[in-house]
Design a protein around this motif. Structure first.
Motif, PDB file in Angstrom:
ATOM      1  N   LYS A 114      13.374   4.399   3.435  1.00 63.53           N
ATOM      2  CA  LYS A 114      13.094   5.095   4.662  1.00 63.53           C
ATOM      3  C   LYS A 114      11.890   4.304   5.345  1.00 63.53           C
ATOM      4  CE  LYS A 114      11.976   9.571   6.721  1.00 63.53           C
ATOM      5  NZ  LYS A 114      10.905   9.394   7.390  1.00 63.53           N
ATOM      6  N   TRP A 115      10.924   3.957   4.535  1.00 60.77           N
ATOM      7  CA  TRP A 115       9.895   3.133   5.256  1.00 60.77           C
ATOM      8  C   TRP A 115      10.256   1.797   5.673  1.00 60.77           C
ATOM      9  CZ3 TRP A 115       7.235  -1.308   5.009  1.00 60.77           C
ATOM     10  CH2 TRP A 115       5.948  -1.424   5.386  1.00 60.77           C
ATOM     11  N   ASP A 116      11.041   1.309   4.855  1.00 54.93           N
ATOM     12  CA  ASP A 116      11.416  -0.162   5.196  1.00 54.93           C
ATOM     13  C   ASP A 116      12.358  -0.042   6.588  1.00 54.93           C
ATOM     14  OD1 ASP A 116      10.428  -1.533   2.965  1.00 54.93           O
ATOM     15  OD2 ASP A 116      12.209  -1.391   1.912  1.00 54.93           O
ATOM     16  N   ALA A 117      13.262   1.045   6.664  1.00 54.29           N
ATOM     17  CA  ALA A 117      14.025   1.093   7.820  1.00 54.29           C
ATOM     18  C   ALA A 117      13.233   1.344   9.165  1.00 54.29           C
ATOM     19  CB  ALA A 117      15.293   2.381   7.585  1.00 54.29           C
ATOM     20  N   GLU A 118      12.176   2.076   8.736  1.00 57.70           N
ATOM     21  CA  GLU A 118      11.257   2.479  10.047  1.00 57.70           C
ATOM     22  C   GLU A 118      10.321   1.189  10.187  1.00 57.70           C
ATOM     23  OE1 GLU A 118       9.739   6.093   8.927  1.00 57.70           O
ATOM     24  OE2 GLU A 118      11.460   7.292   9.039  1.00 57.70           O
ATOM     25  N   ASN A 119      10.002   0.179   9.386  1.00 59.21           N
ATOM     26  CA  ASN A 119       9.116  -0.529   9.454  1.00 59.21           C
ATOM     27  C   ASN A 119       9.710  -2.019   9.299  1.00 59.21           C
ATOM     28  OD1 ASN A 119       6.302   0.864   9.642  1.00 59.21           O
ATOM     29  ND2 ASN A 119       7.548   1.875   8.190  1.00 59.21           N
ATOM     30  N   ARG A 120      10.439  -2.637   9.950  1.00 60.89           N
ATOM     31  CA  ARG A 120      11.116  -3.891   9.803  1.00 60.89           C
ATOM     32  C   ARG A 120      10.114  -4.990   9.712  1.00 60.89           C
ATOM     33  NH1 ARG A 120      16.679  -4.595  13.347  1.00 60.89           N
ATOM     34  NH2 ARG A 120      16.629  -6.344  11.611  1.00 60.89           N
ATOM     35  N   GLU A 121      10.588  -5.811   8.954  1.00 62.26           N
ATOM     36  CA  GLU A 121       9.777  -6.988   8.523  1.00 62.26           C
ATOM     37  C   GLU A 121       9.672  -8.081   9.653  1.00 62.26           C
ATOM     38  OE1 GLU A 121       9.485  -8.995   4.319  1.00 62.26           O
ATOM     39  OE2 GLU A 121      11.058 -10.009   5.334  1.00 62.26           O
ATOM     40  N   PRO A 122       8.588  -8.360  10.046  1.00 65.37           N
ATOM     41  CA  PRO A 122       8.423  -9.368  11.036  1.00 65.37           C
ATOM     42  C   PRO A 122       9.289 -10.669  10.506  1.00 65.37           C
ATOM     43  CG  PRO A 122       6.402  -8.224  10.904  1.00 65.37           C
ATOM     44  CD  PRO A 122       7.383  -8.114   9.542  1.00 65.37           C
ATOM     45  N   VAL A 123       9.470 -11.627  11.574  1.00 69.34           N
ATOM     46  CA  VAL A 123      10.143 -12.918  11.218  1.00 69.34           C
ATOM     47  C   VAL A 123       9.155 -14.024  11.759  1.00 69.34           C
ATOM     48  CG1 VAL A 123      12.083 -14.360  12.077  1.00 69.34           C
ATOM     49  CG2 VAL A 123      12.440 -12.002  11.743  1.00 69.34           C
ATOM     50  N   SER A 124       9.354 -15.179  10.596  1.00 69.60           N
ATOM     51  CA  SER A 124       8.532 -16.056  10.790  1.00 69.60           C
ATOM     52  C   SER A 124       9.385 -17.177  11.128  1.00 69.60           C
ATOM     53  CB  SER A 124       7.984 -16.643   9.502  1.00 69.60           C
ATOM     54  OG  SER A 124       7.111 -17.734   9.580  1.00 69.60           O
ATOM     55  N   THR A 125       8.940 -18.146  12.371  1.00 71.70           N
ATOM     56  CA  THR A 125       9.608 -19.269  12.906  1.00 71.70           C
ATOM     57  C   THR A 125       9.000 -20.556  12.720  1.00 71.70           C
ATOM     58  OG1 THR A 125       8.615 -19.108  14.932  1.00 71.70           O
ATOM     59  CG2 THR A 125      10.531 -17.519  14.532  1.00 71.70           C
ATOM     60  N   ILE A 126       9.751 -21.663  13.155  1.00 76.84           N
ATOM     61  CA  ILE A 126       9.329 -22.930  13.110  1.00 76.84           C
ATOM     62  C   ILE A 126       8.027 -22.873  13.879  1.00 76.84           C
ATOM     63  CG2 ILE A 126       9.526 -25.239  13.918  1.00 76.84           C
ATOM     64  CD1 ILE A 126      12.679 -24.602  13.055  1.00 76.84           C
ATOM     65  N   SER A 127       7.893 -22.118  15.025  1.00 73.21           N
ATOM     66  CA  SER A 127       6.835 -22.186  15.835  1.00 73.21           C
ATOM     67  C   SER A 127       5.480 -21.799  15.340  1.00 73.21           C
ATOM     68  CB  SER A 127       6.918 -21.310  16.947  1.00 73.21           C
ATOM     69  OG  SER A 127       5.810 -21.106  17.858  1.00 73.21           O
TER      70      SER A 127
ATOM     71  N   ALA B  47       1.015  -1.166  -0.152  1.00 75.26           N
ATOM     72  CA  ALA B  47      -0.012  -0.053  -0.164  1.00 75.26           C
ATOM     73  C   ALA B  47       0.925   1.253  -0.100  1.00 75.26           C
ATOM     74  CB  ALA B  47      -0.778   0.105   1.259  1.00 75.26           C
ATOM     75  N   GLU B  48       2.054   1.337   0.686  1.00 74.37           N
ATOM     76  CA  GLU B  48       2.715   2.491   0.853  1.00 74.37           C
ATOM     77  C   GLU B  48       3.628   2.733  -0.667  1.00 74.37           C
ATOM     78  OE1 GLU B  48       4.803   5.885   2.412  1.00 74.37           O
ATOM     79  OE2 GLU B  48       3.040   4.918   2.818  1.00 74.37           O
ATOM     80  N   GLN B  49       3.795   1.444  -1.247  1.00 72.06           N
ATOM     81  CA  GLN B  49       4.611   1.621  -2.580  1.00 72.06           C
ATOM     82  C   GLN B  49       3.563   2.177  -3.301  1.00 72.06           C
ATOM     83  OE1 GLN B  49       7.739  -0.265  -3.335  1.00 72.06           O
ATOM     84  NE2 GLN B  49       7.603   0.864  -5.430  1.00 72.06           N
ATOM     85  N   ALA B  50       2.302   1.850  -3.310  1.00 76.96           N
ATOM     86  CA  ALA B  50       1.452   2.238  -4.450  1.00 76.96           C
ATOM     87  C   ALA B  50       1.007   3.758  -4.235  1.00 76.96           C
ATOM     88  CB  ALA B  50      -0.141   1.657  -4.281  1.00 76.96           C
ATOM     89  N   ARG B  51       0.880   4.358  -2.738  1.00 77.95           N
ATOM     90  CA  ARG B  51       0.808   5.618  -2.406  1.00 77.95           C
ATOM     91  C   ARG B  51       2.006   6.501  -3.034  1.00 77.95           C
ATOM     92  NH1 ARG B  51       1.759   9.429   1.573  1.00 77.95           N
ATOM     93  NH2 ARG B  51       3.526   8.359   2.477  1.00 77.95           N
ATOM     94  N   LEU B  52       3.246   6.057  -2.714  1.00 79.38           N
ATOM     95  CA  LEU B  52       4.136   6.865  -3.225  1.00 79.38           C
ATOM     96  C   LEU B  52       4.212   7.035  -4.710  1.00 79.38           C
ATOM     97  CD1 LEU B  52       6.884   5.584  -0.541  1.00 79.38           C
ATOM     98  CD2 LEU B  52       5.739   7.810  -0.560  1.00 79.38           C
ATOM     99  N   GLU B  53       3.928   6.175  -5.647  1.00 81.19           N
ATOM    100  CA  GLU B  53       4.210   5.852  -6.792  1.00 81.19           C
ATOM    101  C   GLU B  53       3.031   6.710  -7.229  1.00 81.19           C
ATOM    102  OE1 GLU B  53       3.657   1.773  -8.076  1.00 81.19           O
ATOM    103  OE2 GLU B  53       5.834   1.387  -7.797  1.00 81.19           O
ATOM    104  N   ALA B  54       1.878   6.867  -6.677  1.00 83.00           N
ATOM    105  CA  ALA B  54       0.738   7.939  -7.056  1.00 83.00           C
ATOM    106  C   ALA B  54       1.233   9.374  -6.702  1.00 83.00           C
ATOM    107  CB  ALA B  54      -0.398   7.714  -6.331  1.00 83.00           C
TER     108      ALA B  54
END
Length: 427
Positions: free
Chosen positions: A317-330, A295-302
């Motif tokens: 900048k958005w990626d640095a401020e919104n770190r991707e969560p981590v998926s685990t075996i759990s 959604a952020e990518q689409a907003r900025l491209e518009a």
């Protein structure tokens, strides 16, 4: 009543084993190892064949499948699968996906599927000490007994049959033993989970596809189809269905996952959900992060149309401020827990989706990670018998039941449509 000495010794021995501190202290690692030794993983979905096409144009004369760690390039990460790592992952049987893109025109899709069947058979033939083609449940057991990885083929998407039951039957004769009814696009006869619906599930031709698959002994795979199509298929099916690589929608809300309304029907049908490892399907935070990023990518491209460098900088900048969560075996184990709770232990399998995704969860980044998953399940209280069902025995039962139903229909005539009419499915 007189009790024999041998009987008394047997009872005492059994009691001693049950009460033995050593038995009571069996570790999760030991439980998992024993289960995978007795019943190695039968994985529901691996995309090595499309990797062979994308990386090598299906020219594999010089391809070394023993070790693929050297396949990393500037454009692509190394493959997730090879013989060494499948062995480390305790994989005893593998459904190889002969997937081609659902965006193709159907005649081209049929041709490319034939090419993918061909390259998969050539890969198996090039590695006879490690891989063995399997077409039946008996073949799977025979391959494992011979110390080889049983290698089966499944089609991913009904676009591969070009609206033709004749093509479906010929794909079976060439060795395909399951077909996912759709992939990412709705077909003339079946609604996809991730595309606009047109039929409210399956139309009459789609139901005939399921009937004909049951008749010939091809497994019906409901990963990728809409919830309505899942229910329609279950209404028609007379043999167990599979979900070759899906999770539980109640745990992660992705539409590719299986809702409880369908899980509740699996015991009556006898089918299984082979739980996927794809992080965005098994971790809700990660799924939401991906949606927010898009959604952020689409907003900025518009906002900055024609200024790609500005968009790139702001996205960094958005990626640095919104770190991707981590998926685990759990996360993967949570999906297994939920399916056990709703459908039962007899309706769970494993379908990693390796080489069809960027990476697996932390600790299961490639096919070597399955023992760690089974250790996690053992820590959660799953018995060795439970783990054997999940790793292989449930899938083995499903295939045998599908074969038995097909055998019972040996006198039934094929479902026929006039030549060319298969392309005009009935609504």
């Amino acid at each position: 009543m007189r009790v024999s000495t041998s009987y008394r010794f047997a009872v005492l021995a059994a009691f001693g084993l049950a009460a033995s501190p050593l038995a009571a202290q069996e570790t999760p690692e030991e439980v998992a190892a024993a289960a995978l030794e007795a019943a190695p993983v039968w994985d529901g979905h691996n995309d090595v064949p499309i990797q062979l096409r994308a990386r090598f144009g299906n020219e594999i004369g010089d391809f070394d499948f023993v070790d693929t760690l050297d396949t990393e390039t500037a454009e692509r990460k190394a493959m997730h699968s090879d013989i060494v790592r499948l062995r480390q992952g305790k994989v005893g049987a593998q459904w190889w996906s002969v997937y081609v893109s659902a965006s193709l025109d159907e005649p081209e899709a049929v041709q490319m599927t034939l090419e993918q069947i061909d390259v998969t058979k050539r890969l198996i033939a090039q590695n006879p000490d490690a891989l063995q083609l399997a077409l039946t449940a008996d073949d799977v057991e025979d391959a494992i007994a011979n110390g080889r990885i049983a290698s089966l083929m499944g089609m991913e998407g009904g676009h591969s049959i070009g609206n033709s039951l004749a093509v479906l039957r010929q794909m079976y004769d060439l060795g395909a033993r399951y077909m996912t009814l759709t992939h990412g696009r709705t077909l003339d006869w079946a609604d996809s989970a991730t595309d606009a619906p047109r039929h409210g599930g399956l139309n009459e031709f789609g139901m005939d596809v399921v009937r004909e698959m049951n008749r010939i002994g091809m497994l019906v795979d409901l990963s990728h189809v809409s919830e309505a199509a899942m229910h329609d298929a279950l209404d028609v099916a007379r043999a167990p269905v599979i979900f070759s690589h899906s999770g539980a929608r109640a745990v992660t809300g992705h539409l590719r996952n299986v809702p409880d309304s369908v899980l509740e029907r699996l015991p009556l049908n006898g089918g299984i959900v082979m739980v996927v490892a794809l992080p965005w399907f098994i971790n809700e935070d990660l799924r939401n992060h991906a949606a927010n990023r898009a959604a952020e990518q689409a907003r900025l491209e518009a906002l900055y149309a024609g200024l790609p460098d500005e968009v790139e900088a702001l996205m960094a900048k958005w990626d640095a401020e919104n770190r991707e969560p981590v998926s685990t075996i759990s996360d993967m184990a949570d999906h297994i827990d939920h399916i056990r709770e709703v459908a039962g232990i007899d309706h769970i399998g494993i379908g990693g989706d390796y080489d069809g995704m960027p990476h697996g969860p932390v600790g299961m980044e490639d096919v070597t990670g399955y023992p760690a998953l089974f250790e996690e399940l053992a820590r959660r209280g799953y018995s060795q018998a439970d783990l054997e069902k999940i790793s292989m025995r449930n899938m083995l039962r499903v295939m045998r039941e599908a074969e038995a139903y097909a055998a019972s229909q040996s006198g039934a005539a094929p479902i026929e449509y006039p030549a060319g009419a298969d392309r005009d499915p009935k609504d």
